[in-house]
Design a protein around this motif. Structure first.
Motif, short mmCIF file in Angstrom:
data_model
loop_
_atom_site.label_atom_id
_atom_site.label_comp_id
_atom_site.label_asym_id
_atom_site.label_seq_id
_atom_site.Cartn_x
_atom_site.Cartn_y
_atom_site.Cartn_z
N SER A 286 0.85 -1.20 0.00
CA SER A 286 0.00 0.00 0.00
C SER A 286 0.88 1.24 0.00
O SER A 286 2.02 1.21 0.49
CB SER A 286 -0.93 0.03 1.22
N ARG A 287 0.34 2.31 -0.57
CA ARG A 287 1.01 3.60 -0.58
C ARG A 287 -0.05 4.69 -0.49
O ARG A 287 -1.25 4.42 -0.51
CB ARG A 287 1.84 3.78 -1.86
N GLY A 288 0.43 5.94 -0.40
CA GLY A 288 -0.49 7.06 -0.37
C GLY A 288 -1.43 7.03 -1.57
O GLY A 288 -0.99 6.84 -2.71
N GLY A 289 -2.72 7.24 -1.32
CA GLY A 289 -3.72 7.18 -2.38
C GLY A 289 -4.49 5.87 -2.41
O GLY A 289 -5.51 5.75 -3.09
N ASP A 290 -4.00 4.86 -1.67
CA ASP A 290 -4.71 3.58 -1.59
C ASP A 290 -5.80 3.60 -0.51
O ASP A 290 -6.54 2.62 -0.36
CB ASP A 290 -3.74 2.44 -1.28
N SER A 291 -5.90 4.69 0.24
CA SER A 291 -6.93 4.80 1.28
C SER A 291 -8.31 4.54 0.70
O SER A 291 -8.70 5.13 -0.31
CB SER A 291 -6.90 6.18 1.91
N GLY A 292 -9.07 3.69 1.38
CA GLY A 292 -10.41 3.35 0.93
C GLY A 292 -10.51 1.99 0.28
O GLY A 292 -11.61 1.49 0.02
N SER A 293 -9.35 1.37 -0.01
CA SER A 293 -9.35 0.03 -0.60
C SER A 293 -9.95 -0.98 0.37
O SER A 293 -9.85 -0.82 1.59
CB SER A 293 -7.93 -0.40 -0.96
N VAL A 294 -10.55 -2.03 -0.18
CA VAL A 294 -11.13 -3.09 0.64
C VAL A 294 -10.23 -4.31 0.57
O VAL A 294 -9.95 -4.84 -0.51
CB VAL A 294 -12.54 -3.46 0.15
N TRP A 295 -9.76 -4.78 1.73
CA TRP A 295 -8.98 -6.00 1.80
C TRP A 295 -9.95 -7.19 1.86
O TRP A 295 -10.90 -7.19 2.64
CB TRP A 295 -8.08 -6.00 3.04
N THR A 297 -10.51 -11.71 1.33
CA THR A 297 -9.89 -13.03 1.39
C THR A 297 -9.91 -13.68 0.02
O THR A 297 -10.53 -13.18 -0.93
CB THR A 297 -10.64 -13.94 2.38
N GLU A 298 -9.26 -14.85 -0.07
CA GLU A 298 -9.27 -15.60 -1.33
C GLU A 298 -10.68 -16.04 -1.69
O GLU A 298 -10.99 -16.28 -2.85
CB GLU A 298 -8.35 -16.82 -1.21
N GLY A 299 -11.56 -16.14 -0.69
CA GLY A 299 -12.96 -16.49 -0.94
C GLY A 299 -13.83 -15.30 -1.26
O GLY A 299 -15.05 -15.40 -1.26
N ARG A 300 -13.22 -14.12 -1.50
CA ARG A 300 -13.91 -12.88 -1.89
C ARG A 300 -14.75 -12.30 -0.77
O ARG A 300 -15.71 -11.57 -1.01
CB ARG A 300 -14.76 -13.10 -3.15
N ASN A 301 -14.40 -12.59 0.47
CA ASN A 301 -15.06 -11.96 1.62
C ASN A 301 -14.28 -10.73 2.06
O ASN A 301 -13.06 -10.81 2.26
CB ASN A 301 -15.17 -12.94 2.79
N ALA A 302 -14.96 -9.61 2.20
CA ALA A 302 -14.31 -8.39 2.68
C ALA A 302 -13.94 -8.57 4.15
O ALA A 302 -14.72 -9.08 4.94
CB ALA A 302 -15.23 -7.20 2.52
N VAL A 303 -12.72 -8.14 4.50
CA VAL A 303 -12.22 -8.24 5.88
C VAL A 303 -12.05 -6.86 6.50
O VAL A 303 -12.40 -6.64 7.65
CB VAL A 303 -10.88 -9.00 5.90
N GLY A 304 -11.47 -5.93 5.75
CA GLY A 304 -11.18 -4.62 6.33
C GLY A 304 -11.12 -3.52 5.31
O GLY A 304 -10.95 -3.76 4.11
N LEU A 305 -11.27 -2.27 5.80
CA LEU A 305 -11.19 -1.07 4.96
C LEU A 305 -9.85 -0.39 5.24
O LEU A 305 -9.60 0.10 6.34
CB LEU A 305 -12.35 -0.13 5.28
N HIS A 306 -9.00 -0.33 4.22
CA HIS A 306 -7.66 0.22 4.37
C HIS A 306 -7.70 1.73 4.62
O HIS A 306 -8.44 2.46 3.97
CB HIS A 306 -6.87 -0.05 3.08
N GLU A 318 7.41 -2.39 5.69
CA GLU A 318 6.19 -2.33 4.89
C GLU A 318 5.00 -2.98 5.59
O GLU A 318 5.08 -4.10 6.08
CB GLU A 318 6.42 -3.02 3.54
N ASN A 319 3.86 -2.25 5.65
CA ASN A 319 2.64 -2.79 6.25
C ASN A 319 1.45 -1.95 5.84
O ASN A 319 1.59 -0.90 5.21
CB ASN A 319 2.75 -2.86 7.78
N ALA A 320 0.27 -2.40 6.20
CA ALA A 320 -0.98 -1.68 5.94
C ALA A 320 -1.88 -1.85 7.15
O ALA A 320 -1.86 -2.89 7.81
CB ALA A 320 -1.65 -2.21 4.69
N ILE A 321 -2.68 -0.83 7.44
CA ILE A 321 -3.62 -0.88 8.56
C ILE A 321 -5.04 -0.73 8.01
O ILE A 321 -5.31 0.14 7.18
CB ILE A 321 -3.35 0.26 9.57
N CYS A 322 -5.94 -1.57 8.49
CA CYS A 322 -7.34 -1.47 8.06
C CYS A 322 -8.27 -1.68 9.24
O CYS A 322 -7.88 -2.25 10.27
CB CYS A 322 -7.65 -2.46 6.93
N SER A 323 -9.51 -1.20 9.08
CA SER A 323 -10.54 -1.36 10.10
C SER A 323 -11.44 -2.53 9.76
O SER A 323 -11.77 -2.74 8.58
CB SER A 323 -11.40 -0.09 10.20
#
Length: 414
Positions: A286-295, A297-306, A318-323
């Motif tokens: 992740s980098r600046g501008g990726d805010s709002g991406s949805v993380w 799973t491989e099964g297409r389940n949303a886990v978190g909002l970056h 390197e890391n990313a934080i999501c809710s």
């Protein structure tokens, strides 16, 4: 190379309970940027051992620390809380907003050019923002559970961007940094939240462009699931495109400084790192501008909002934080699947309600027969009750609900 093995849920829950005993005290210490439950890092690699982790601006040897600054009698292999080891990680965090123009010599930036243009149909993984914001990511098209209307899901700091932001403000695609202007309006800000749980917002599409549930480079999201340590997740963002990592931390408390909102202390957040082995040279998840991406799973389940990531440019940091996504969906009232609203009852037709009721009670008045004196008196009293003393004729009667009119008639006929 596969990541660490997923631990038992009971072990993670017990570690979170242990962290809760020291969480607030640790977060108040100078230099501490976050705490979480995650995999212990040994010799620069993730292990399978669940640990209580302390994130600091700069890691120092125990010998250089005052006794009160040492975490539980030492930061070495014997430090623990309730049987869980304590691990100290060097890391600092900030919102994943844009801080300037991208280096177009970077292949990842070149790949993302289409994401920063005017895109039709609208879909996840492309540039968007409030008119006052530089640029962020349209995470996904979602659906309002109140109305069924399609909406944009992203961050508060992408779709609102200021504590003075108000419902109804314009959302443009692409964002201003990517050349977007007021002419590129596609939605209006509908609901937003910036608190200890989330940095999130939704905006209702205005119908100016078509939309799809697809995520650029990925399949549509099929549902939601909670974060678990060791899960491989993927996101599609405006800046770094499609990237994959592994959840290495949960139950995270982290302080983030916002330009307009100041310091926000988040709890129960999720940390994601590149897939092992490390160091992940030249890999940016992740980098600046990726805010709002949805993380997801491989099964297409949303886990978190970056919404945030590291400030240290070193590959090892390197890391990313999501809710967590489920509380966000509940708070902002949206679904990743289309919402089918039940048919609404038709509005009552514009009819002469006074005449309809009188005809129902006194058929003779509508059949042309002469009403009796009593019928005429009762009908006149009903007309007076329905029209009010200032009405010139029964035809001036205001439209009332059946329940209101029936109650008026009951009072007259007692």
């Amino acid at each position: 190379m596969p990541g660490p093995k997923r631990p038992k849920k009971a072990d993670v829950d017990a570690a979170s309970a242990a962290l809760d005993q020291v969480r607030h005290g640790w977060m108040r210490r100078p230099g501490v940027t976050a705490v979480d439950v995650g995999f212990k890092i040994s010799d620069g690699q993730l292990t399978d051992e669940v640990a209580l982790r302390v994130h600091v601006e700069r890691k120092r040897p125990v010998s250089a620390l005052a006794a009160e600054d040492v975490f539980n009698d030492g930061d070495g292999p014997n430090a623990e809380v309730d049987g869980f080891p304590v691990d100290v990680i060097e890391a600092d965090y900030a919102p994943s907003g844009t801080s300037g123009m991208l280096d177009l010599a970077d292949p990842e930036a070149i790949e993302s050019v289409n994401r920063k243009s005017v895109v039709t149909p609208l879909l996840g993984g492309i540039s968007c923002a409030n008119e006052r914001v530089t640029a962020g990511t349209l995470g996904s098209i979602v659906f309002d559970t109140d109305t069924g209307d399609p909406m944009i899901l992203s961050n508060w700091h992408v779709l609102a961007g200021d504590t003075a932001a108000a419902v109804g403000e314009s959302i443009i695609q692409p964002g201003r940094l990517d050349g977007g202007t007021a002419a590129n309006r596609v939605a209006t800000l509908t609901r937003m939240e910036l608190d200890s749980r989330m940095d999130a917002a939704v905006a209702t599409l205005d119908g100016s462009r078509a939309h799809t549930r697809d995520i650029l480079g990925l399949d549509p999201i099929s549902g939601m699931s909670p974060a678990t340590l060791g899960t491989t997740v993927t996101k599609s963002g405006r800046t770094t495109g499609v990237t994959t990592g592994v959840i290495d931390g949960v139950s995270m408390s982290v302080a983030i400084n916002y330009r307009s909102a100041g310091r926000v202390n988040f709890t129960n957040q999720i940390r994601i790192v590149p897939l092992p082995p490390w160091p992940a040279q030249d890999i940016e998840i992740s980098r600046g501008g990726d805010s709002g991406s949805v993380w997801m799973t491989e099964g297409r389940n949303a886990v978190g909002l970056h919404f945030a990531g590291e400030t240290n440019p070193a590959p090892t940091a390197e890391n990313a934080i999501c809710s967590p996504i489920e509380p966000i969906a509940q708070e902002l009232r949206f679904s990743f699947s289309p919402v089918i609203q039940p048919p609404q009852p038709p509005a009552p037709p514009e009819v002469d309600i006074w005449r309809r009721l009188i005809c129902l009670l006194f058929p003779s008045l509508c059949s042309g027969s002469a009403p009796s004196d009593r019928e005429a008196a009762v009908a006149g009293a009903i007309a007076q009750a329905l029209t009010g003393p200032t009405a010139a004729s029964p035809q001036a009667a205001p439209a009332r609900t059946d329940a209101e009119m029936l109650e008026a008639i009951r009072q007259l006929l007692r």
